[in-house]
Design a protein around this motif. Structure first.
Motif, PDB file in Angstrom:
ATOM      1  N   SER A  69      30.004  27.779  39.527  1.00  0.00           N
ATOM      2  CA  SER A  69      29.501  29.015  38.927  1.00  0.00           C
ATOM      3  C   SER A  69      30.467  30.167  39.184  1.00  0.00           C
ATOM      4  CB  SER A  69      28.135  29.351  39.532  1.00  0.00           C
ATOM      5  OG  SER A  69      28.272  29.604  40.914  1.00  0.00           O
ATOM      6  N   VAL A  70      30.121  31.306  38.590  1.00  0.00           N
ATOM      7  CA  VAL A  70      30.920  32.514  38.822  1.00  0.00           C
ATOM      8  C   VAL A  70      30.076  33.542  39.580  1.00  0.00           C
ATOM      9  CG1 VAL A  70      32.409  32.199  36.815  1.00  0.00           C
ATOM     10  CG2 VAL A  70      30.275  33.476  36.548  1.00  0.00           C
ATOM     11  N   THR A  71      30.747  34.529  40.152  1.00  0.00           N
ATOM     12  CA  THR A  71      30.028  35.552  40.914  1.00  0.00           C
ATOM     13  C   THR A  71      29.602  36.713  40.023  1.00  0.00           C
ATOM     14  OG1 THR A  71      32.064  36.726  41.406  1.00  0.00           O
ATOM     15  CG2 THR A  71      31.368  35.063  43.003  1.00  0.00           C
ATOM     16  N   ASN A  72      30.218  36.808  38.820  1.00  0.00           N
ATOM     17  CA  ASN A  72      29.957  37.927  37.916  1.00  0.00           C
ATOM     18  C   ASN A  72      30.462  37.454  36.557  1.00  0.00           C
ATOM     19  OD1 ASN A  72      29.840  40.374  36.551  1.00  0.00           O
ATOM     20  ND2 ASN A  72      31.227  41.475  37.915  1.00  0.00           N
ATOM     21  N   SER A  73      29.524  37.172  35.649  1.00  0.00           N
ATOM     22  CA  SER A  73      29.873  36.432  34.441  1.00  0.00           C
ATOM     23  C   SER A  73      30.486  37.302  33.346  1.00  0.00           C
ATOM     24  CB  SER A  73      28.626  35.731  33.902  1.00  0.00           C
ATOM     25  OG  SER A  73      28.950  34.992  32.756  1.00  0.00           O
ATOM     26  N   ILE A  74      31.693  37.739  33.594  1.00  0.00           N
ATOM     27  CA  ILE A  74      32.421  38.495  32.586  1.00  0.00           C
ATOM     28  C   ILE A  74      33.898  38.402  32.892  1.00  0.00           C
ATOM     29  CG2 ILE A  74      31.947  40.634  33.857  1.00  0.00           C
ATOM     30  CD1 ILE A  74      31.801  41.592  30.611  1.00  0.00           C
ATOM     31  N   CYS A  75      34.668  38.540  31.832  1.00  0.00           N
ATOM     32  CA  CYS A  75      36.080  38.166  31.837  1.00  0.00           C
ATOM     33  C   CYS A  75      36.932  38.693  32.995  1.00  0.00           C
ATOM     34  CB  CYS A  75      36.673  38.645  30.525  1.00  0.00           C
ATOM     35  SG  CYS A  75      38.287  37.999  30.200  1.00  0.00           S
ATOM     36  N   ALA A  76      37.309  39.962  32.910  1.00  0.00           N
ATOM     37  CA  ALA A  76      38.270  40.491  33.881  1.00  0.00           C
ATOM     38  C   ALA A  76      37.729  40.450  35.316  1.00  0.00           C
ATOM     39  CB  ALA A  76      38.708  41.895  33.481  1.00  0.00           C
ATOM     40  N   PRO A  77      36.459  40.783  35.531  1.00  0.00           N
ATOM     41  CA  PRO A  77      35.934  40.645  36.897  1.00  0.00           C
ATOM     42  C   PRO A  77      36.040  39.216  37.436  1.00  0.00           C
ATOM     43  CG  PRO A  77      34.503  42.070  35.646  1.00  0.00           C
ATOM     44  CD  PRO A  77      35.495  41.508  34.661  1.00  0.00           C
ATOM     45  N   ARG A 117      27.215  37.013  30.659  1.00  0.00           N
ATOM     46  CA  ARG A 117      26.761  38.139  31.486  1.00  0.00           C
ATOM     47  C   ARG A 117      25.534  37.843  32.355  1.00  0.00           C
ATOM     48  NH1 ARG A 117      29.349  42.783  28.799  1.00  0.00           N
ATOM     49  NH2 ARG A 117      30.584  41.846  27.161  1.00  0.00           N
ATOM     50  N   PHE A 118      24.520  37.165  31.803  1.00  0.00           N
ATOM     51  CA  PHE A 118      23.309  36.867  32.574  1.00  0.00           C
ATOM     52  C   PHE A 118      23.558  35.796  33.644  1.00  0.00           C
ATOM     53  CE2 PHE A 118      20.736  38.557  28.976  1.00  0.00           C
ATOM     54  CZ  PHE A 118      19.833  39.317  29.714  1.00  0.00           C
ATOM     55  N   VAL A 119      22.684  35.805  34.640  1.00  0.00           N
ATOM     56  CA  VAL A 119      22.740  34.773  35.679  1.00  0.00           C
ATOM     57  C   VAL A 119      22.004  33.499  35.234  1.00  0.00           C
ATOM     58  CG1 VAL A 119      20.692  35.496  36.996  1.00  0.00           C
ATOM     59  CG2 VAL A 119      22.647  34.447  38.194  1.00  0.00           C
ATOM     60  N   TYR A 120      21.414  33.494  34.051  1.00  0.00           N
ATOM     61  CA  TYR A 120      20.834  32.249  33.524  1.00  0.00           C
ATOM     62  C   TYR A 120      21.970  31.211  33.396  1.00  0.00           C
ATOM     63  CZ  TYR A 120      16.876  35.248  32.216  1.00  0.00           C
ATOM     64  OH  TYR A 120      15.837  36.132  32.241  1.00  0.00           O
ATOM     65  N   TYR A 142      26.169  41.268  38.478  1.00  0.00           N
ATOM     66  CA  TYR A 142      26.727  41.714  37.186  1.00  0.00           C
ATOM     67  C   TYR A 142      26.488  43.214  37.029  1.00  0.00           C
ATOM     68  CZ  TYR A 142      27.197  42.624  32.252  1.00  0.00           C
ATOM     69  OH  TYR A 142      27.568  43.183  31.050  1.00  0.00           O
ATOM     70  N   TYR A 143      27.510  43.934  36.586  1.00  0.00           N
ATOM     71  CA  TYR A 143      27.433  45.399  36.560  1.00  0.00           C
ATOM     72  C   TYR A 143      27.562  46.052  35.185  1.00  0.00           C
ATOM     73  CZ  TYR A 143      28.749  44.904  41.503  1.00  0.00           C
ATOM     74  OH  TYR A 143      28.806  44.567  42.818  1.00  0.00           O
ATOM     75  N   GLU A 144      28.250  45.410  34.228  1.00  0.00           N
ATOM     76  CA  GLU A 144      28.721  46.157  33.044  1.00  0.00           C
ATOM     77  C   GLU A 144      27.584  46.554  32.099  1.00  0.00           C
ATOM     78  OE1 GLU A 144      32.647  45.190  30.926  1.00  0.00           O
ATOM     79  OE2 GLU A 144      31.172  45.194  29.314  1.00  0.00           O
ATOM     80  N   TYR A 145      26.975  47.694  32.388  1.00  0.00           N
ATOM     81  CA  TYR A 145      25.855  48.209  31.600  1.00  0.00           C
ATOM     82  C   TYR A 145      25.819  49.719  31.727  1.00  0.00           C
ATOM     83  CZ  TYR A 145      21.157  49.004  29.874  1.00  0.00           C
ATOM     84  OH  TYR A 145      20.089  49.451  29.150  1.00  0.00           O
ATOM     85  N   PRO A 146      25.551  50.457  30.657  1.00  0.00           N
ATOM     86  CA  PRO A 146      25.400  49.964  29.295  1.00  0.00           C
ATOM     87  C   PRO A 146      26.749  49.566  28.703  1.00  0.00           C
ATOM     88  CG  PRO A 146      25.226  52.356  29.371  1.00  0.00           C
ATOM     89  CD  PRO A 146      25.360  51.896  30.769  1.00  0.00           C
ATOM     90  N   VAL A 150      28.617  46.611  25.489  1.00  0.00           N
ATOM     91  CA  VAL A 150      28.369  45.667  24.413  1.00  0.00           C
ATOM     92  C   VAL A 150      27.449  44.543  24.930  1.00  0.00           C
ATOM     93  CG1 VAL A 150      30.529  44.456  24.958  1.00  0.00           C
ATOM     94  CG2 VAL A 150      29.523  44.165  22.713  1.00  0.00           C
ATOM     95  N   HIS A 151      26.478  44.176  24.143  1.00  0.00           N
ATOM     96  CA  HIS A 151      25.468  43.133  24.439  1.00  0.00           C
ATOM     97  C   HIS A 151      24.340  43.573  25.380  1.00  0.00           C
ATOM     98  CE1 HIS A 151      27.869  40.510  22.064  1.00  0.00           C
ATOM     99  NE2 HIS A 151      28.883  40.536  22.894  1.00  0.00           N
ATOM    100  N   MET A 152      24.509  44.751  25.979  1.00  0.00           N
ATOM    101  CA  MET A 152      23.397  45.399  26.683  1.00  0.00           C
ATOM    102  C   MET A 152      22.642  44.507  27.681  1.00  0.00           C
ATOM    103  SD  MET A 152      23.503  48.535  25.790  1.00  0.00           S
ATOM    104  CE  MET A 152      21.908  49.354  25.914  1.00  0.00           C
ATOM    105  N   VAL A 153      23.396  43.812  28.493  1.00  0.00           N
ATOM    106  CA  VAL A 153      22.766  43.035  29.575  1.00  0.00           C
ATOM    107  C   VAL A 153      22.674  43.933  30.807  1.00  0.00           C
ATOM    108  CG1 VAL A 153      22.961  41.018  31.089  1.00  0.00           C
ATOM    109  CG2 VAL A 153      23.562  40.838  28.649  1.00  0.00           C
ATOM    110  N   LYS A 154      21.479  44.088  31.306  1.00  0.00           N
ATOM    111  CA  LYS A 154      21.266  45.045  32.402  1.00  0.00           C
ATOM    112  C   LYS A 154      21.892  44.570  33.714  1.00  0.00           C
ATOM    113  CE  LYS A 154      16.906  46.479  30.378  1.00  0.00           C
ATOM    114  NZ  LYS A 154      17.384  47.706  29.707  1.00  0.00           N
ATOM    115  N   ARG A 155      22.205  45.542  34.560  1.00  0.00           N
ATOM    116  CA  ARG A 155      22.783  45.214  35.872  1.00  0.00           C
ATOM    117  C   ARG A 155      21.795  44.380  36.679  1.00  0.00           C
ATOM    118  NH1 ARG A 155      25.731  51.046  37.216  1.00  0.00           N
ATOM    119  NH2 ARG A 155      26.717  51.077  35.167  1.00  0.00           N
ATOM    120  N   HIS A 156      22.319  43.372  37.332  1.00  0.00           N
ATOM    121  CA  HIS A 156      21.436  42.576  38.189  1.00  0.00           C
ATOM    122  C   HIS A 156      22.225  41.860  39.267  1.00  0.00           C
ATOM    123  CE1 HIS A 156      22.707  39.897  34.849  1.00  0.00           C
ATOM    124  NE2 HIS A 156      22.338  38.822  35.527  1.00  0.00           N
TER     125      HIS A 156
END
Ligand code: SGN
Ligand code: CA
Length: 563
Positions: free
Chosen positions: A74-82, A374-377, A449-453, A455-461
């Motif tokens: 798994s990843v620690t934060n599901s987004i590209c550059a992070p 982005r989600f932890v699902y 995950y942090y990138e909010y608000p 694109v795709h509007m996934v809330k911080r969690h």
């Protein structure tokens, strides 16, 4: 006597020195080469070593056949550059500072390539980095600017300035990689090579040679394509990654703008309207002709079908279009990975080389009706990981341990016999790779995950994940907890946080989560300075995050003004 003693003493010193030297030489000779292959947004559901429902990837699978398939990576934060920053630094986002895709990577971080280079490794990087600056610790690099382009892409290079290369991005990155192996690699040094694909990132443009094959195929729908998010909280409801509602027609589904006009389909935003031109605008005449040959037919069929399509039909159609293009780009990745593996085989480089195939995160292929990540699902939290080290790692093995992208840095340093800096936060995977599973004690991993608000509007969690459960806290413009029973509810459809049957488990997970947050030093309080910088950035770039949920963003800005 004195002389004799002295000469014996010196003699033994010489022998000792010689012994040390040979040991060192042996060690150097043993130090493995490392090839780190990473694609962008490559879901494990689209690798046949995991599941061949959607596509066969015989070349990527070769790596698992030669070595180990990790089924719970798994990843620690599901987004590209992070994710890339975590890989390079061996630290969580809140420590390395790269919490989102927007701001440049802080190059005062120490990365594993820098350490390997200092220790005598020859280092090179080709493909997508997405850091907003050039990588440190590399003898050679040719990287895509930002997201990069599929056709006739530009590159930022270490020695040749900025260049544009004619052709298809996946082939070009591979050509660069093979050229380096052939002409620049030094035989007397171990090497660490990062071979980083742009594909299968949005907007999913297959190579000319694959368009027709894939636009003619039909794919099995996931069970949760029509998820209405009823078992979960606001975050799932308010995310903007639904195939029907949030994809654009021209860029994502390749409906020609004139066909949209003819059918009266409006495009959702200016960015979306520009998508088609952004894609085909870079093509030369021959590429465009091949493109049109396949997609004109798609458009003709669509024109006929559209007037009688229900919303459900549209969703099904969009899923097929999505899979055709997404998987089409993967076909080229697989072929090209095959070229690299063939090269290693033909040049006697297999024996002492660690080969990794992974992605910067997973991706939704219609599960929950979604695309993106982005989600932890599961589909975006998990990521594919296949690792070979012929002669060292037993062929055809599997591990279901909870390993993370956080662990790569320490794994590579350990393999090279280098002690990792004490502040790295992962664990070396060598015990697992060597079959010494009893030396692996991790039972839970941490996610944020942090990138909010955005694109795709996934809330911080943030979340704790064990093999059995996930406890998630959405905390930014909502305050909601989710508890998922991973064994009973593998599709993650129901939040059982308030179910009394889980009271004990919930209390225990809370405790464990607190422990993990302490261990990794995460308070989840982003500094006010960062939040201001982030919101300034959004305002300046007029970034409504592209989507439909502008009210939410307006509210965030209003709240900020009130403060
Ligand atoms: C682009 C994509 C998004 C994607 C982000 C981040 N839109 O903005 O769908 O989530 O990149 O992706 S696109 O229309 O420009 O393709 S990431 O891989 O860089 O994190
Ligand atoms: Ca990505």
């Amino acid at each position: 006597m004195k002389h004799v003693l002295k000469s014996i003493f010196l003699g033994s010193l010489a022998i000792l020195a010689f012994a040390c030297k040979t040991e060192e030489a042996a060690k150097t000779a043993e130090r493995p080469n490392i090839i780190f292959i990473m694609s962008d947004d490559h879901a494990y559901q689209a690798i046949s070593a995991y599941d061949n429902t959607l596509i066969e990837t015989p070349n990527i699978d070769r790596i698992a056949k030669m070595g180990m398939l990790f089924t719970n990576a798994s990843v620690t934060n599901s987004i590209c550059a992070p994710s890339r920053a975590t890989i390079l630094t061996g630290k969580h986002s809140h420590i390395n500072g790269k919490v989102d895709n927007h701001f440049p990577f802080d190059t005062t971080n120490v990365t594993f390539p820098q350490i390997l280079q200092d220790a005598g490794y020859q280092t090179a990087m080709f493909g997508k980095l997405h850091f907003g600056n050039s990588p440190k610790g590399f003898d050679q690099f040719k990287i895509l600017p930002g997201q990069g382009a599929y056709y006739n892409p530009d590159f930022i290079t270490k020695n040749e300035g900025n260049i544009k290369v004619e052709g298809y991005v996946t082939d070009i990155i591979t050509d660069m990689t093979l050229d380096w192996l052939q002409y620049e690699r030094k035989a007397d040094q171990p090497f660490m090579l990062m071979y980083l694909h742009k594909a299968p990132h949005r907007e999913w443009l297959p190579a000319e040679r694959h368009i027709e094959e894939f636009t003619n195929r039909t794919f099995k729908e996931p069970a949760t394509l029509f998820d209405d998010y009823s078992g979960r909280g606001r975050a799932a409801h308010e995310a903007e990654m639904n195939l029907l509602e949030d994809m654009n027609w021209s860029g994502d589904s390749k409906v020609y703008p004139e066909v949209m006009d003819e059918l009266g389909i409006p495009e959702t935003s200016d960015w979306d309207k520009g998508a088609f031109e952004r894609e085909v605008g870079r093509m030369n005449e021959a590429q465009r002709a091949n493109w049109d040959k396949a997609y004109m037919k798609v458009n003709e069929d669509f024109k006929k079908a559209y007037p009688t399509m229900t919303e459900k039909d549209k969703m099904k159609w969009r899923y097929q279009r999505y899979m055709q293009d997404y998987l089409g780009t993967i076909k080229a990745v697989d072929e090209n990975v095959g070229r690299v593996l063939d090269y290693l085989e033909a040049n006697n480089l297999m024996e002492n080389t660690i080969i990794v195939y992974t992605s910067d995160q997973g991706f939704y292929l219609g599960e929950h009706g979604w695309f993106d990540k982005r989600f932890v699902y599961n589909e975006s939290f998990k990521t594919p990981l296949l690792m070979a080290w012929p002669g060292k790692v037993k062929a055809g093995t599997k591990s279901d341990e909870m390993v993370q992208n956080l662990d790569f840095a320490q794994t590579f340093l350990a393999a090279a016999g280098i002690e990792a800096p004490a502040d790295m936060q992962g664990e070396s995977l060598l015990p697992l790779l060597m079959g010494e599973t009893d030396k692996w004690t991790r039972e839970a991993v941490y996610y944020h995950y942090y990138e909010y608000p955005s694109v795709h509007m996934v809330k911080r969690h943030y979340a704790i994940i064990t093999k059995e459960y996930k406890l998630v806290h959405y905390y930014f413009d909502n305050d909601e907890w989710e508890l998922i029973d991973r064994k009973k509810d593998p599709m993650e459809m129901t939040n059982v946080y308030d179910d009394p049957a889980y009271a004990e488990i919930r209390a225990d997970l809370h405790k464990q989560l607190d422990g993990l947050r302490e261990k990794y030093g995460d308070s989840s309080e982003l500094s006010q300075e960062y939040i201001d910088k982030y919101l300034d950035y959004l305002e300046e770039n007029n970034s409504s995050a592209g989507g439909k949920n502008t009210e939410l963003i307006d509210k965030i800005f209003e709240d900020r003004k009130k403060k």
